[in-house]
Write a protein that holds these residues in place. Structure first.
Motif, PDB file in Angstrom:
ATOM      1  N   GLY A  47       0.822  -1.006   0.328  1.00  0.00           N
ATOM      2  CA  GLY A  47       0.085   0.108  -0.255  1.00  0.00           C
ATOM      3  C   GLY A  47       1.280   1.623  -0.060  1.00  0.00           C
ATOM      4  O   GLY A  47       1.950   1.899   0.634  1.00  0.00           O
ATOM      5  N   VAL A  48       0.467   2.102  -0.663  1.00  0.00           N
ATOM      6  CA  VAL A  48       1.380   3.577  -0.787  1.00  0.00           C
ATOM      7  C   VAL A  48       0.620   4.864  -0.277  1.00  0.00           C
ATOM      8  O   VAL A  48       1.545   5.096   0.355  1.00  0.00           O
ATOM      9  CB  VAL A  48       1.593   4.090  -2.300  1.00  0.00           C
ATOM     10  N   SER A  49      -0.735   4.576  -0.943  1.00  0.00           N
ATOM     11  CA  SER A  49      -1.480   6.055  -0.332  1.00  0.00           C
ATOM     12  C   SER A  49      -3.550   5.296  -0.670  1.00  0.00           C
ATOM     13  O   SER A  49      -3.434   4.905  -1.317  1.00  0.00           O
ATOM     14  CB  SER A  49      -1.246   6.866  -1.021  1.00  0.00           C
ATOM     15  N   CYS A  50      -3.667   6.204   0.210  1.00  0.00           N
ATOM     16  CA  CYS A  50      -5.372   6.181  -0.116  1.00  0.00           C
ATOM     17  C   CYS A  50      -5.782   7.284   0.790  1.00  0.00           C
ATOM     18  O   CYS A  50      -5.440   8.357   1.251  1.00  0.00           O
ATOM     19  CB  CYS A  50      -5.631   5.513   0.805  1.00  0.00           C
ATOM     20  N   VAL A  57      -6.632  11.268   4.469  1.00  0.00           N
ATOM     21  CA  VAL A  57      -5.469  11.141   3.016  1.00  0.00           C
ATOM     22  C   VAL A  57      -4.775   9.953   4.160  1.00  0.00           C
ATOM     23  O   VAL A  57      -4.071  10.570   5.184  1.00  0.00           O
ATOM     24  CB  VAL A  57      -4.349  12.264   2.980  1.00  0.00           C
ATOM     25  N   THR A  58      -4.245   9.377   3.838  1.00  0.00           N
ATOM     26  CA  THR A  58      -3.181   8.077   4.888  1.00  0.00           C
ATOM     27  C   THR A  58      -2.417   7.262   3.613  1.00  0.00           C
ATOM     28  O   THR A  58      -1.870   7.242   3.104  1.00  0.00           O
ATOM     29  CB  THR A  58      -4.371   6.661   5.065  1.00  0.00           C
ATOM     30  N   ASP A  59      -0.896   7.828   3.693  1.00  0.00           N
ATOM     31  CA  ASP A  59       0.000   7.342   3.798  1.00  0.00           C
ATOM     32  C   ASP A  59       1.182   6.461   4.235  1.00  0.00           C
ATOM     33  O   ASP A  59       1.198   5.852   5.520  1.00  0.00           O
ATOM     34  CB  ASP A  59       0.984   8.499   3.206  1.00  0.00           C
ATOM     35  N   TYR A  60       0.979   4.879   3.436  1.00  0.00           N
ATOM     36  CA  TYR A  60       1.669   4.076   4.372  1.00  0.00           C
ATOM     37  C   TYR A  60       2.975   3.965   4.155  1.00  0.00           C
ATOM     38  O   TYR A  60       3.932   3.865   5.716  1.00  0.00           O
ATOM     39  CB  TYR A  60       0.545   3.032   3.697  1.00  0.00           C
ATOM     40  N   PRO A  61       4.205   3.386   3.212  1.00  0.00           N
ATOM     41  CA  PRO A  61       5.260   3.488   3.928  1.00  0.00           C
ATOM     42  C   PRO A  61       6.416   4.048   4.488  1.00  0.00           C
ATOM     43  O   PRO A  61       5.667   5.375   3.331  1.00  0.00           O
ATOM     44  CB  PRO A  61       5.965   2.547   2.621  1.00  0.00           C
ATOM     45  N   ASP A  62       7.079   5.355   4.953  1.00  0.00           N
ATOM     46  CA  ASP A  62       7.568   5.690   5.285  1.00  0.00           C
ATOM     47  C   ASP A  62       8.137   6.579   4.018  1.00  0.00           C
ATOM     48  O   ASP A  62       9.023   7.252   3.977  1.00  0.00           O
ATOM     49  CB  ASP A  62       8.662   5.737   6.800  1.00  0.00           C
ATOM     50  N   SER A  63       9.002   5.085   3.362  1.00  0.00           N
ATOM     51  CA  SER A  63       9.713   5.664   2.289  1.00  0.00           C
ATOM     52  C   SER A  63       8.839   6.846   1.157  1.00  0.00           C
ATOM     53  O   SER A  63       9.878   6.763   0.316  1.00  0.00           O
ATOM     54  CB  SER A  63       9.941   4.232   1.474  1.00  0.00           C
ATOM     55  N   VAL A  64       7.673   7.403   1.033  1.00  0.00           N
ATOM     56  CA  VAL A  64       6.717   7.872   0.129  1.00  0.00           C
ATOM     57  C   VAL A  64       6.681   9.088   0.698  1.00  0.00           C
ATOM     58  O   VAL A  64       6.557   9.970  -0.505  1.00  0.00           O
ATOM     59  CB  VAL A  64       5.703   6.996  -0.685  1.00  0.00           C
ATOM     60  N   GLY A  66       6.505  12.625   1.768  1.00  0.00           N
ATOM     61  CA  GLY A  66       6.669  13.464   1.743  1.00  0.00           C
ATOM     62  C   GLY A  66       7.374  14.523   0.146  1.00  0.00           C
ATOM     63  O   GLY A  66       8.057  14.698  -0.487  1.00  0.00           O
ATOM     64  N   ARG A  67       7.523  12.487  -0.577  1.00  0.00           N
ATOM     65  CA  ARG A  67       7.563  12.473  -1.793  1.00  0.00           C
ATOM     66  C   ARG A  67       6.158  12.405  -2.796  1.00  0.00           C
ATOM     67  O   ARG A  67       6.331  12.515  -3.576  1.00  0.00           O
ATOM     68  CB  ARG A  67       9.029  11.129  -2.311  1.00  0.00           C
ATOM     69  N   PHE A  68       5.167  11.468  -2.390  1.00  0.00           N
ATOM     70  CA  PHE A  68       4.086  10.671  -2.813  1.00  0.00           C
ATOM     71  C   PHE A  68       3.267  11.673  -2.358  1.00  0.00           C
ATOM     72  O   PHE A  68       3.205  12.031  -1.014  1.00  0.00           O
ATOM     73  CB  PHE A  68       4.415   9.832  -2.823  1.00  0.00           C
ATOM     74  N   THR A  69       2.389  12.483  -3.245  1.00  0.00           N
ATOM     75  CA  THR A  69       0.575  12.921  -2.305  1.00  0.00           C
ATOM     76  C   THR A  69      -0.475  12.745  -3.287  1.00  0.00           C
ATOM     77  O   THR A  69      -0.524  12.209  -4.655  1.00  0.00           O
ATOM     78  CB  THR A  69       0.998  15.024  -2.532  1.00  0.00           C
ATOM     79  N   ILE A  70      -1.230  12.572  -3.229  1.00  0.00           N
ATOM     80  CA  ILE A  70      -2.334  11.229  -3.144  1.00  0.00           C
ATOM     81  C   ILE A  70      -3.673  13.299  -3.266  1.00  0.00           C
ATOM     82  O   ILE A  70      -3.398  13.315  -2.450  1.00  0.00           O
ATOM     83  CB  ILE A  70      -2.978  10.612  -2.385  1.00  0.00           C
ATOM     84  N   SER A  71      -4.610  12.523  -4.347  1.00  0.00           N
ATOM     85  CA  SER A  71      -5.785  13.739  -4.583  1.00  0.00           C
ATOM     86  C   SER A  71      -6.313  13.269  -5.249  1.00  0.00           C
ATOM     87  O   SER A  71      -6.077  12.345  -6.003  1.00  0.00           O
ATOM     88  CB  SER A  71      -5.053  15.080  -4.764  1.00  0.00           C
ATOM     89  N   SER A  72      -7.326  13.839  -5.260  1.00  0.00           N
ATOM     90  CA  SER A  72      -8.483  13.541  -5.603  1.00  0.00           C
ATOM     91  C   SER A  72      -9.663  14.689  -6.823  1.00  0.00           C
ATOM     92  O   SER A  72      -9.602  15.549  -5.842  1.00  0.00           O
ATOM     93  CB  SER A  72      -9.776  12.037  -5.165  1.00  0.00           C
ATOM     94  N   ASP A  73      -9.993  14.399  -7.849  1.00  0.00           N
ATOM     95  CA  ASP A  73     -11.034  15.182  -8.574  1.00  0.00           C
ATOM     96  C   ASP A  73     -12.764  14.782  -8.698  1.00  0.00           C
ATOM     97  O   ASP A  73     -12.499  13.547  -9.523  1.00  0.00           O
ATOM     98  CB  ASP A  73     -10.255  15.575  -9.715  1.00  0.00           C
ATOM     99  N   ASN A  74     -13.307  15.589  -7.778  1.00  0.00           N
ATOM    100  CA  ASN A  74     -14.602  13.682  -7.417  1.00  0.00           C
ATOM    101  C   ASN A  74     -15.721  14.408  -9.067  1.00  0.00           C
ATOM    102  O   ASN A  74     -16.146  13.584  -9.360  1.00  0.00           O
ATOM    103  CB  ASN A  74     -15.320  14.357  -6.092  1.00  0.00           C
ATOM    104  N   LEU A  81      -1.570  10.443  -7.832  1.00  0.00           N
ATOM    105  CA  LEU A  81      -0.787  10.080  -6.843  1.00  0.00           C
ATOM    106  C   LEU A  81       0.264  10.726  -7.604  1.00  0.00           C
ATOM    107  O   LEU A  81       0.683  10.441  -8.749  1.00  0.00           O
ATOM    108  CB  LEU A  81      -0.608   8.440  -7.463  1.00  0.00           C
ATOM    109  N   GLN A  82       0.130  11.762  -7.029  1.00  0.00           N
ATOM    110  CA  GLN A  82       2.207  13.023  -7.901  1.00  0.00           C
ATOM    111  C   GLN A  82       3.145  12.160  -6.782  1.00  0.00           C
ATOM    112  O   GLN A  82       3.497  12.446  -6.273  1.00  0.00           O
ATOM    113  CB  GLN A  82       1.162  14.325  -7.398  1.00  0.00           C
ATOM    114  N   MET A  83       4.602  11.670  -7.990  1.00  0.00           N
ATOM    115  CA  MET A  83       5.248  11.086  -7.279  1.00  0.00           C
ATOM    116  C   MET A  83       6.321  12.277  -7.261  1.00  0.00           C
ATOM    117  O   MET A  83       6.539  12.286  -8.948  1.00  0.00           O
ATOM    118  CB  MET A  83       5.525  10.252  -7.429  1.00  0.00           C
ATOM    119  N   ASN A  84       6.862  12.425  -6.883  1.00  0.00           N
ATOM    120  CA  ASN A  84       8.411  13.107  -7.114  1.00  0.00           C
ATOM    121  C   ASN A  84       9.017  12.500  -6.219  1.00  0.00           C
ATOM    122  O   ASN A  84       9.356  11.284  -6.437  1.00  0.00           O
ATOM    123  CB  ASN A  84       7.926  14.430  -6.223  1.00  0.00           C
ATOM    124  N   SER A  85      11.030  13.533  -6.558  1.00  0.00           N
ATOM    125  CA  SER A  85      12.209  12.707  -6.536  1.00  0.00           C
ATOM    126  C   SER A  85      12.052  11.364  -5.885  1.00  0.00           C
ATOM    127  O   SER A  85      12.348  10.831  -5.415  1.00  0.00           O
ATOM    128  CB  SER A  85      12.047  13.259  -4.608  1.00  0.00           C
TER     129      SER A  85
END
Length: 122
Positions: A47-50, A57-64, A66-74, A81-85
């Protein structure tokens, strides 16, 4: 029929960015939690994010964090899932999944997309 379709994967160099999209249909979008998982070769699905209307928003692994951001457009029934770095260890097939509640366990989700490949080169 519930459908989840991922897009946006590809090949990127380490340090780069990608934005994944998960287009949902066949259910009331606001009633469901949408999660991103990933699976690298030889590893379990992680699991990465939900995101959900009820739990945010819930982020799961510490490894993501600050780098990954989940968002939704209802309005578009789409989760991003915006993935940086990005790092080589982020290389995996990324899946979106839907169910009533957020969970970091793949077994908790009834609906899955087919996945999109993300490859990060060093």
């Amino acid at each position: 029929e519930v459908q989840l379709v991922e897009s946006g994967g590809g090949l990127v160099q380490a340090g780069g960015s990608l934005r994944l999209s998960c287009a949902a249909s066949g259910f009331t979008f606001d009633d469901y939690a949408i999660a991103w998982f990933r699976q690298a070769p030889g590893k379990e699905r992680e699991g990465v994010s939900c995101i959900s209307s009820s739990s945010g928003v819930t982020d799961y692994p510490d490894s993501v964090k600050g780098r990954f951001t989940i968002s939704s457009d209802n309005a578009k029934n789409t989760v991003y899932l915006q993935m940086n770095s990005l790092k080589p260890e982020d290389t995996a097939v990324y899946y979106c999944a839907a169910d009533y509640y957020c969970s970091g366990y793949a077994s908790a989700y009834d609906y899955w997309g087919r996945g999109t490949q993300v490859t990060v080169s060093s």
